[in-house]
Enzyme design. Structure first.
Site, PDB file in Angstrom:
ATOM      1  N   GLU A  67      59.346 -10.148  -1.056  1.00 22.02           N
ATOM      2  CA  GLU A  67      58.982  -8.991  -1.882  1.00 22.02           C
ATOM      3  C   GLU A  67      58.652  -7.776  -1.018  1.00 22.02           C
ATOM      4  O   GLU A  67      58.904  -6.635  -1.409  1.00 22.02           O
ATOM      5  CB  GLU A  67      57.810  -9.342  -2.803  1.00 22.02           C
ATOM      6  CG  GLU A  67      58.116 -10.435  -3.822  1.00 22.02           C
ATOM      7  CD  GLU A  67      59.365 -10.160  -4.651  1.00 22.02           C
ATOM      8  OE1 GLU A  67      59.698  -8.973  -4.878  1.00 22.02           O
ATOM      9  OE2 GLU A  67      60.029 -11.124  -5.065  1.00 22.02           O
ATOM     10  N   HIS A 118      61.773  -5.906  -0.219  1.00 16.49           N
ATOM     11  CA  HIS A 118      62.090  -4.941  -1.284  1.00 16.49           C
ATOM     12  C   HIS A 118      61.242  -3.680  -1.118  1.00 16.49           C
ATOM     13  O   HIS A 118      61.725  -2.559  -1.290  1.00 16.49           O
ATOM     14  CB  HIS A 118      61.782  -5.558  -2.649  1.00 16.49           C
ATOM     15  CG  HIS A 118      62.820  -6.493  -3.175  1.00 16.49           C
ATOM     16  ND1 HIS A 118      64.153  -6.163  -3.255  1.00 16.49           N
ATOM     17  CD2 HIS A 118      62.714  -7.749  -3.693  1.00 16.49           C
ATOM     18  CE1 HIS A 118      64.825  -7.177  -3.795  1.00 16.49           C
ATOM     19  NE2 HIS A 118      63.980  -8.144  -4.061  1.00 16.49           N
TER      20      HIS A 118
END
Length: 680
Positions: free
Chosen positions: A470, A473
């Site tokens: 994550e 990202h």
């Protein structure tokens, strides 16, 4: 009443004033912001000047900023910290926003101006980013019905409005089903096999839910996964598994089967209106894969590569069960349990051995250090930025000369107002306007093992890789360096968006990176080399099985959205449809009541319809890309700078294959993935 959403955000870095926002502020703010956005559109269409890139395409790009901000706050809260009032606001707002969007895309005067600029694009002196914005804007109008006749335009609007409501309800139903189930254990002997840390966490959960002196397990991943991997009580494993896999499939008010049929039918009809044979054809036109045939071939190839080995892995587990002296037929609720047992035997490694080295705060610090070593950015915790929950932490991200890069929010633990899973989101994308640099507001939301009265939050290795994923990202969003928000950060083709996240996971397996943060939370001792060796040795353990599982979800996704309109309208039985679609990938007997479709939020409540394949697609990219880091050094500045310049900072300003080739010097090859997964 004053409305903080409509006022200038007088907060550090103009972050959302969460401490002042109430649920009743959203609808009035959205209605007012829509009026303002409509006025901005009116100013574009009513001008007498000849349409130009600046007065039409750019003007449209920069319109509606206030509405975008308010909407992002509402829907991010609805995912991360929702309640009945927030859900009601999201339900009320969705059709209004959908209608407003359709009003823009089907505004004849606006489209006429956009078309006029697009028709002369070859004569305009546009840079690469401007050309991309030009093409993307024009295509967006066409793909949203601008060229339809008046009857079809009206129907397109109805479909969009209905879909916005249905997808929201789908997600609400899954969340309600997740929250409603509790496995309450009264007898300690039913906890056999579970590590002490998991038992303590279950006792803490029980206390918080009013079951003092007992143990409670839920369908949240930090509770569900350890139970399925470690609990000796097979009956309770079966009970928990069936509860997990039957979410929104019970024929009650939270059942999603009829919603699925309607979503599939409406998406198919929408695609037909626009001249496409299926919804997949419509979606994949704007993907690296380019078409359904290429995706189907990609998935078939992966399945052929992995299925024989996956069957061997299943037979290996069956043999191990006999070896253990257990007289049972292998079922789905047995897989994680025996797979984990065999993994311990083979590699002398398990989550409980590693957890002490992965204290959440240390892992996060390791993530930050990794980013600093690669991309020359720093993270400093700040406490003066309003947050939506006390568990949220905020960081100022700067370069090495203290120039602002981004604001970063972290929100790591499960709670009833948060949907499951892990994701990155933004409250504001990076862009430039009138010489002003606007930096992004980025958030990572996860559901990690929380702390207990006796232990801090100690992560499993899988949770460590999720955090790195994550954060990958987040880096994509943070390091955006473009002029237009719709083209920066993670605003890229859907089957390219997972490259920055999945490549970042690779650092978790490298000693040079683990030495930065993997320290025993009590002694401070670095993670031993033998543990790192075991992590790497076990990294491809049952990878074929995992690949088949992932491919099966992608096949199901494509099965739904490759249907013609007639086929989409004739799904009588969702369970039968799923069973037929996934039959080529099945490794176990079917389980009555278990259904993936009714909880498949990625494709029915998120943006992955006809796009779930992109996880495996991006694995090809990330394995191939990381092989260059491995060759040159995982912290090699030259390679890192190239990845930053050609991938992370470029966003969607160019076609992703061109960006990838510029970084790698060629198109991606599948060999690195097959080798990493032990499938070569």
């Amino acid at each position: 009443m004053s409305n903080p959403l409509l006022e200038e955000f007088k907060t550090p870095f103009q972050t959302p004033p969460f401490d002042k926002i109430k649920s009743e502020h959203f609808m009035p703010a959205i209605e007012e912001a829509i009026k303002e956005a409509k006025q901005e559109i009116e100013e574009i269409t009513s001008q007498e000047k000849t349409p130009t890139f600046e007065n039409t395409i750019e003007a449209l790009e920069f319109s509606g900023k206030k509405l975008n901000s308010i909407s992002s706050i509402l829907f991010n809260l609805n995912s991360a910290e929702t309640n009945e009032k927030i859900q009601a606001a999201a339900r009320d707002a969705s059709p209004i926003l959908s209608e407003f969007g359709n009003d823009i895309w089907q505004n004849e005067a606006l489209f006429k101006r956009v078309k006029a600029v697009h028709n002369q694009k070859d004569k305009l002196d546009l840079n690469q980013e401007q050309q991309m914005l030009m093409d993307k804007t024009y295509k967006s109008f066409v793909r949203n019905g601008a060229d339809l006749n008046s009857v079809d335009k009206a129907r397109f609007k109805e479909i969009s409005k209905k879909l916005s409501q249905l997808t929201l309800t789908f997600g609400e139903n899954v969340l309600a089903e997740t929250n409603d189930f509790e496995l309450v254990i009264s007898d300690e002997k039913d906890l056999g096999g579970l590590p002490d840390s998991i038992k303590k966490q279950a006792a803490s959960t029980a206390k918080s839910k009013g079951h003092e002196g007992k143990w409670v397990f839920t369908l949240q991943a930090p509770s569900f996964v350890p139970f399925m991997e470690n609990a000796d009580n097979r009956d309770l494993r079966e009970k928990l598994y069936k509860a997990f896999m039957s979410k929104a499939n019970k024929g009650d008010k939270h059942d999603n089967k009829d919603i699925i049929k309607e979503i599939v039918s409406l998406r198919s009809e929408m695609a037909n209106l626009l001249g496409y044979g299926s919804y997949a054809d419509y979606v994949l036109e704007e993907r690296m894969a380019e078409g359904a045939d290429k995706v189907q071939n990609f998935l078939s190839d992966l399945l052929n590569q992995s299925l024989p080995k996956a069957k061997e892995e299943v037979e290996e587990i069956k043999a191990f069960i006999k070896e253990e002296g257990d007289d049972i037929e292998l079922q789905r609720w047995d897989w994680a349990y025996y797979s984990e047992k065999l993994k311990k035997k083979k590699y002398a490694i398990d989550d409980e051995l590693l957890r002490p080295y992965f204290k959440l705060e240390n892992v996060l610090d390791g993530v930050f250090q990794t980013a600093e070593k690669l991309y020359d950015i720093r993270f400093k915790e700040v406490k003066n930025i309003p947050v939506y929950h006390k568990e949220v932490t905020t960081y100022e991200v700067t370069d090495l000369e203290d120039k602002p890069i981004a604001i970063f929010y972290t929100d790591f633990h499960p709670r009833e107002g948060k949907r499951g899973g892990a994701w990155m989101t933004t409250y504001r994308d990076q862009y430039r306007k009138d010489g002003e640099e606007v930096r992004p507001l980025v958030s990572n939301v996860c559901n990690f093992t929380p702390s207990s009265p006796d232990n801090p939050s100690l992560l499993t290795f899988n949770e460590v890789t999720t955090l790195f994923h994550e954060f990958g990202h987040a880096l994509h969003a943070m390091l955006g360096n473009g002029q237009y928000g719709s083209l920066t950060g993670a605003n890229v083709y859907w089957d390219f968006v997972e490259l920055p996240s999945q490549i970042f996971e690779n650092w978790c397996y490298e000693k040079e990176c683990l030495d930065l943060f993997a320290k025993h939370y009590e002694t401070g001792e670095k993670i031993p080399q033998e543990y790192i060796d075991k992590i790497k040795a076990s990294s491809a353990y049952h990878e074929a099985y995992a690949t088949v599982r992932q491919v099966s979800f992608a096949i199901l996704d494509m099965a739904y959205f490759s249907l013609s309109k007639e086929q989409a309208d004739n799904i009588d039985d969702v369970a039968a449809f799923e069973q037929k679609a996934m039959a080529p990938t099945e490794l176990f007997p079917s389980v009555e009541g278990a259904l993936m479709s009714t909880q498949f939020g990625h494709i029915f409540a998120g943006g992955y319809a006809s796009g779930y394949y992109s996880y495996k697609w991006a694995e090809v990219l990330d394995a191939d890309a990381f092989s260059l880091f491995k060759e040159k050094g995982i912290f090699n500045k030259e390679v890192a700078q190239s990845f930053k310049d050609n991938i992370l900072s470029k966003g969607g300003s160019e076609h992703p294959m061109e960006l990838y080739k510029r970084f790698r010097g060629r198109e991606p090859k599948i060999e690195a993935l097959l080798e990493r997964a032990g499938l070569k």
